[in-house]
Design a protein around this motif. Structure first.
Motif, PDB file in Angstrom:
ATOM      1  N   PHE A  76     -31.368  77.170  28.254  1.00  0.00           N
ATOM      2  CA  PHE A  76     -30.967  77.032  29.654  1.00  0.00           C
ATOM      3  C   PHE A  76     -30.892  78.367  30.385  1.00  0.00           C
ATOM      4  CE2 PHE A  76     -28.505  73.499  27.505  1.00  0.00           C
ATOM      5  CZ  PHE A  76     -29.394  72.501  27.869  1.00  0.00           C
ATOM      6  N   ALA A  77     -31.217  79.457  29.703  1.00  0.00           N
ATOM      7  CA  ALA A  77     -31.003  80.786  30.282  1.00  0.00           C
ATOM      8  C   ALA A  77     -31.990  81.076  31.400  1.00  0.00           C
ATOM      9  CB  ALA A  77     -31.109  81.850  29.201  1.00  0.00           C
ATOM     10  N   LEU A 165     -27.292  70.238  35.503  1.00  0.00           N
ATOM     11  CA  LEU A 165     -27.398  69.160  34.534  1.00  0.00           C
ATOM     12  C   LEU A 165     -25.987  68.862  34.032  1.00  0.00           C
ATOM     13  CD1 LEU A 165     -29.279  67.412  32.660  1.00  0.00           C
ATOM     14  CD2 LEU A 165     -29.238  69.367  31.072  1.00  0.00           C
ATOM     15  N   PRO A 166     -25.503  67.618  34.151  1.00  0.00           N
ATOM     16  CA  PRO A 166     -24.098  67.353  33.807  1.00  0.00           C
ATOM     17  C   PRO A 166     -23.726  67.654  32.356  1.00  0.00           C
ATOM     18  CG  PRO A 166     -24.940  65.591  35.202  1.00  0.00           C
ATOM     19  CD  PRO A 166     -26.116  66.454  34.838  1.00  0.00           C
ATOM     20  N   GLU A 167     -24.591  67.361  31.395  1.00  0.00           N
ATOM     21  CA  GLU A 167     -24.210  67.581  29.994  1.00  0.00           C
ATOM     22  C   GLU A 167     -25.434  67.592  29.100  1.00  0.00           C
ATOM     23  OE1 GLU A 167     -21.942  64.888  26.762  1.00  0.00           O
ATOM     24  OE2 GLU A 167     -20.615  65.600  28.366  1.00  0.00           O
ATOM     25  N   ASN A 186     -22.131  70.786  32.969  1.00  0.00           N
ATOM     26  CA  ASN A 186     -22.430  71.324  34.301  1.00  0.00           C
ATOM     27  C   ASN A 186     -23.304  72.571  34.198  1.00  0.00           C
ATOM     28  OD1 ASN A 186     -20.817  69.223  35.081  1.00  0.00           O
ATOM     29  ND2 ASN A 186     -19.527  70.431  36.449  1.00  0.00           N
ATOM     30  N   ILE A 187     -24.455  72.399  33.553  1.00  0.00           N
ATOM     31  CA  ILE A 187     -25.376  73.500  33.265  1.00  0.00           C
ATOM     32  C   ILE A 187     -26.233  73.772  34.504  1.00  0.00           C
ATOM     33  CG2 ILE A 187     -27.192  74.285  31.706  1.00  0.00           C
ATOM     34  CD1 ILE A 187     -26.144  71.652  30.004  1.00  0.00           C
ATOM     35  N   VAL A 188     -26.064  74.925  35.093  1.00  0.00           N
ATOM     36  CA  VAL A 188     -26.806  75.253  36.307  1.00  0.00           C
ATOM     37  C   VAL A 188     -28.290  75.398  35.978  1.00  0.00           C
ATOM     38  CG1 VAL A 188     -27.143  76.953  38.146  1.00  0.00           C
ATOM     39  CG2 VAL A 188     -24.828  76.345  37.408  1.00  0.00           C
ATOM     40  N   THR A 189     -29.118  74.700  36.757  1.00  0.00           N
ATOM     41  CA  THR A 189     -30.573  74.787  36.601  1.00  0.00           C
ATOM     42  C   THR A 189     -31.227  75.559  37.743  1.00  0.00           C
ATOM     43  OG1 THR A 189     -30.798  72.630  37.691  1.00  0.00           O
ATOM     44  CG2 THR A 189     -30.688  72.645  35.278  1.00  0.00           C
ATOM     45  N   ASP A 190     -30.524  75.676  38.867  1.00  0.00           N
ATOM     46  CA  ASP A 190     -31.086  76.389  40.018  1.00  0.00           C
ATOM     47  C   ASP A 190     -29.958  76.794  40.957  1.00  0.00           C
ATOM     48  OD1 ASP A 190     -33.521  77.234  41.510  1.00  0.00           O
ATOM     49  OD2 ASP A 190     -32.788  75.833  43.002  1.00  0.00           O
ATOM     50  N   TRP A 191     -30.038  78.019  41.467  1.00  0.00           N
ATOM     51  CA  TRP A 191     -29.023  78.543  42.387  1.00  0.00           C
ATOM     52  C   TRP A 191     -29.749  79.299  43.492  1.00  0.00           C
ATOM     53  CZ3 TRP A 191     -23.501  79.080  40.750  1.00  0.00           C
ATOM     54  CH2 TRP A 191     -22.695  79.584  41.779  1.00  0.00           C
TER      55      TRP A 191
END
Length: 234
Positions: A76-77, A165-167, A186-191
């Protein structure tokens, strides 16, 4: 007491106290900087499992890439999340970044896994009235963002749109956490920064958000620094 029970009891006690005197009109943003390759991170990742349950908190996990060199590439990095963490450090005159690290409300930095310190920081932010009223409504692949400051802001703010992504549970095959299965939340995929707002007149815009991932909008002063408001799209 197991880590899960300890985290739940600690967080429940402090947030329960905070809720009794809450002034904040916006959820408190908590950013966890973490990595699948960091042996110190799983307790903080486990804390996030409890933290995301609070309706008064928006908790987001940002996976950094600077641990990838030890043999396990974090799935996810993103270099962008490493740069965001570095920008936080630079804003306070530091050249050091850590995992795990939690940043509460854009201002309070907690190094390592310390649920009591994080909960205390959340309580401080909850006790402060938000100067910005933020609403976000979603209709399919579009969101409408509205923000109004009372009193008007004395310095500009940045409007940011976050997808997550919630989980997900990951079996880690190499590196410091080899052989472990870790659940991330709550894995951030885009900011993305989508607009700069002077903070005088009310703000309104429509943004495209394709796909099913949940959406969070954050209003934050430059630095990055103080989070003025955060809202989940509904």
């Amino acid at each position: 007491m197991t880590m899960r029970l300890l985290v739940s009891a600690t967080f429940g006690l402090w947030i329960g106290i905070a809720g009794a005197a809450q002034a904040q009109t916006s959820p408190v943003l908590v950013e966890l900087y973490t990595s699948q390759g960091c042996s110190s991170c799983p307790p903080a990742d486990e804390f996030m499992v409890e933290l995301v349950k609070s309706p008064d908190v928006i908790a987001l996990s940002l996976h950094v890439d600077y641990w990838d060199y030890i043999g396990w590439r974090d799935t996810f990095a993103s270099p962008a999340f490493t740069q965001r963490q570095k920008a936080y450090a630079k804003a306070v005159g530091s050249r050091m970044i850590y995992t795990p690290q939690m940043i509460v409300g854009g201002l309070d930095r907690v190094e390592g896994n310390d649920p009591v310190q994080v909960a205390a920081a959340i309580r401080r932010h909850q006790a402060q009235a938000s100067p910005v009223r933020l609403t976000v409504t979603r209709d399919g692949d579009q969101i409408v963002i509205r923000a109004e400051a009372d009193p008007p802001l004395t310095k500009p703010a940045r409007i940011q749109v976050i997808r997550y992504l919630p989980e997900a549970t990951v079996a880690i095959g190499r590196g410091e956490n080899e052989g472990r299965e870790v659940t991330y939340t709550n894995i951030v995929t885009d900011w993305q920064s989508v607009a700069d707002w002077p903070g005088q007149a009310p703000f309104e815009m429509t943004a495209e958000v394709s796909g099913p991932d949940p959406v969070v909008v954050v209003v934050q002063t430059e630095g990055p620094a103080d989070v003025l408001a955060a809202a989940q799209a509904k």
